[in-house]
Design an enzyme around this catalytic site. Structure first.
Site, PDB file in Angstrom:
ATOM      1  N   GLU A 108       9.123 -48.111  -8.008  1.00 15.98           N
ATOM      2  CA  GLU A 108       9.667 -46.788  -8.327  1.00 15.98           C
ATOM      3  C   GLU A 108       8.720 -45.730  -7.783  1.00 15.98           C
ATOM      4  O   GLU A 108       7.566 -45.642  -8.218  1.00 15.98           O
ATOM      5  CB  GLU A 108       9.824 -46.617  -9.844  1.00 15.98           C
ATOM      6  CG  GLU A 108      10.331 -45.221 -10.219  1.00 15.98           C
ATOM      7  CD  GLU A 108      10.371 -44.974 -11.714  1.00 15.98           C
ATOM      8  OE1 GLU A 108      11.372 -44.421 -12.195  1.00 15.98           O
ATOM      9  OE2 GLU A 108       9.393 -45.336 -12.417  1.00 15.98           O
ATOM     10  N   TRP A 109       9.198 -44.925  -6.829  1.00 18.42           N
ATOM     11  CA  TRP A 109       8.389 -43.811  -6.357  1.00 18.42           C
ATOM     12  C   TRP A 109       8.589 -42.640  -7.304  1.00 18.42           C
ATOM     13  O   TRP A 109       9.666 -42.055  -7.339  1.00 18.42           O
ATOM     14  CB  TRP A 109       8.742 -43.420  -4.924  1.00 18.42           C
ATOM     15  CG  TRP A 109       7.871 -42.288  -4.422  1.00 18.42           C
ATOM     16  CD1 TRP A 109       6.642 -41.942  -4.907  1.00 18.42           C
ATOM     17  CD2 TRP A 109       8.155 -41.371  -3.369  1.00 18.42           C
ATOM     18  NE1 TRP A 109       6.128 -40.850  -4.217  1.00 18.42           N
ATOM     19  CE2 TRP A 109       7.043 -40.487  -3.270  1.00 18.42           C
ATOM     20  CE3 TRP A 109       9.223 -41.211  -2.489  1.00 18.42           C
ATOM     21  CZ2 TRP A 109       6.991 -39.451  -2.322  1.00 18.42           C
ATOM     22  CZ3 TRP A 109       9.171 -40.192  -1.545  1.00 18.42           C
ATOM     23  CH2 TRP A 109       8.060 -39.327  -1.464  1.00 18.42           C
ATOM     24  N   GLU A 165      10.681 -34.485 -19.831  1.00 13.30           N
ATOM     25  CA  GLU A 165      10.873 -35.906 -20.135  1.00 13.30           C
ATOM     26  C   GLU A 165       9.650 -36.734 -19.745  1.00 13.30           C
ATOM     27  O   GLU A 165       9.742 -37.926 -19.472  1.00 13.30           O
ATOM     28  CB  GLU A 165      12.149 -36.434 -19.460  1.00 13.30           C
ATOM     29  CG  GLU A 165      13.406 -35.758 -20.016  1.00 13.30           C
ATOM     30  CD  GLU A 165      14.614 -36.667 -20.085  1.00 13.30           C
ATOM     31  OE1 GLU A 165      14.477 -37.882 -19.915  1.00 13.30           O
ATOM     32  OE2 GLU A 165      15.713 -36.137 -20.332  1.00 13.30           O
ATOM     33  N   ARG A 218      10.769 -37.211 -12.242  1.00 16.82           N
ATOM     34  CA  ARG A 218      10.799 -37.120 -13.698  1.00 16.82           C
ATOM     35  C   ARG A 218      10.421 -35.701 -14.114  1.00 16.82           C
ATOM     36  O   ARG A 218       9.342 -35.214 -13.764  1.00 16.82           O
ATOM     37  CB  ARG A 218       9.814 -38.137 -14.315  1.00 16.82           C
ATOM     38  CG  ARG A 218       9.777 -38.138 -15.833  1.00 16.82           C
ATOM     39  CD  ARG A 218      11.039 -38.671 -16.466  1.00 16.82           C
ATOM     40  NE  ARG A 218      11.296 -40.055 -16.076  1.00 16.82           N
ATOM     41  CZ  ARG A 218      12.413 -40.457 -15.467  1.00 16.82           C
ATOM     42  NH1 ARG A 218      13.371 -39.593 -15.180  1.00 16.82           N
ATOM     43  NH2 ARG A 218      12.596 -41.722 -15.158  1.00 16.82           N
ATOM     44  N   HIS A 228      14.282 -39.884 -21.891  1.00 11.94           N
ATOM     45  CA  HIS A 228      12.947 -40.198 -22.402  1.00 11.94           C
ATOM     46  C   HIS A 228      12.599 -39.252 -23.539  1.00 11.94           C
ATOM     47  O   HIS A 228      12.751 -38.044 -23.406  1.00 11.94           O
ATOM     48  CB  HIS A 228      11.896 -40.051 -21.291  1.00 11.94           C
ATOM     49  CG  HIS A 228      12.184 -40.891 -20.098  1.00 11.94           C
ATOM     50  ND1 HIS A 228      13.170 -40.573 -19.189  1.00 11.94           N
ATOM     51  CD2 HIS A 228      11.648 -42.058 -19.665  1.00 11.94           C
ATOM     52  CE1 HIS A 228      13.219 -41.505 -18.242  1.00 11.94           C
ATOM     53  NE2 HIS A 228      12.304 -42.414 -18.510  1.00 11.94           N
ATOM     54  N   LYS A 280      19.363 -46.039 -19.130  1.00 11.39           N
ATOM     55  CA  LYS A 280      17.966 -46.284 -19.502  1.00 11.39           C
ATOM     56  C   LYS A 280      17.537 -45.311 -20.597  1.00 11.39           C
ATOM     57  O   LYS A 280      17.853 -44.120 -20.523  1.00 11.39           O
ATOM     58  CB  LYS A 280      17.051 -46.094 -18.282  1.00 11.39           C
ATOM     59  CG  LYS A 280      15.559 -46.211 -18.615  1.00 11.39           C
ATOM     60  CD  LYS A 280      14.676 -45.722 -17.449  1.00 11.39           C
ATOM     61  CE  LYS A 280      13.204 -45.724 -17.863  1.00 11.39           C
ATOM     62  NZ  LYS A 280      12.341 -45.070 -16.858  1.00 11.39           N
TER      63      LYS A 280
END
Length: 254
Positions: A47-48, A87, A83, A144, A171
């Site tokens: 995951e970048w 979050e 992101r 998140h 997710k």
């Protein structure tokens, strides 16, 4: 039986949870070094976390960095994630830029999955999912909570909402205040698996208290877990080698 998704030669949603490792370099040089290091790690996906990249607000430089990463990891399933700060991310940008960035990256054909945060304009999210699917790119719809663990019903509601929007992999990651919060997350995960999921999904309880949730996905229903190679991108990530050993041990016991 929830359907699986296949990214390159990797099938997500069956057997041992897949291991994803973050790429968090701030410069192209750091990213190249990190990607080279990950070539020799026993991982399933990378995951970048582009919110760590110093030039993230310059889309051409993001594309340039992405080309470098892809040239080093040509066959590895690659998730592209910005992101947001709210979050737990490293930077804040405007909503319009967030969607422009993701759409542009989808069009490069260099990533396999993008991560789109659930709490955005619903129509924008749906449009981005359509754009991604048109380019054969899968979409994680994520949420998140770094402050607390919502109720079981709320966790399930958010996962179901991500599924209804058309996300390929819902997710959720939450912060436990007590061991009971970890049980809440695991119970919600199991309920999602047993009653609602028609596709793979990801759940985790963060920090030290939540580590069991990163290990027990095959039992409760989470299809993917995040491990650390050099630098973790979230609290509680375990080194990949140890993570692989425990996941294999649990798998062989089931």
């Amino acid at each position: 039986m929830p359907k699986t998704i296949t990214v390159r030669d990797l099938t997500i949603g069956e057997g041992i949870p897949k291991i994803c490792v973050p790429l968090v370099g701030e410069t192209i040089i750091q990213l190249k070094e990190e990607a080279g290091f990950l070539k020799n790690i026993d991982l399933d996906l990378v995951e970048w976390r582009v919110d760590f990249f110093e030039h993230v607000e310059e889309i051409e430089k993001v594309k340039e960095a992405l080309m470098e990463v892809r040239s080093i990891l040509p066959d590895t399933p690659l998730i592209f994630t910005f992101r947001s700060h709210k979050e737990g991310g490293n930077k804040e940008v405007s909503t319009s830029f967030y969607f422009e960035l993701n759409k542009t990256i989808v069009e490069t054909g260099l990533v396999d999955i993008i991560d789109v945060e659930l709490f955005n304009d619903e129509n924008e999210v749906k449009k981005l999912i359509e754009d991604a699917h048109a380019k054969n790119v899968f979409v994680i719809i994520s949420n998140h909570d770094f402050e607390k663990t919502p109720s079981k019903d709320e966790i399930v509601t958010r996962l179901r909402k991500a599924q209804e929007l058309g996300g390929d992999i819902p997710k959720i990651a939450v912060m436990p205040i007590s061991p009971a919060d970890v049980l809440t997350l695991l119970d919600a995960t199991n309920t999602m698996k047993e009653h609602y999921a028609d596709r793979p999904f990801i759940t985790m309880s963060m920090a030290g208290k939540g580590i069991i949730s990163r290990l027990a996905g095959e039992v409760f229903g989470s299809a993917l877990t995040f491990g650390a190679a050099k630098k973790a991108s979230a609290p509680g990530q375990i080194a990949v080698k140890e993570l692989r050993n425990v996941l294999t041990l649990l798998h062989e016991s089931l």
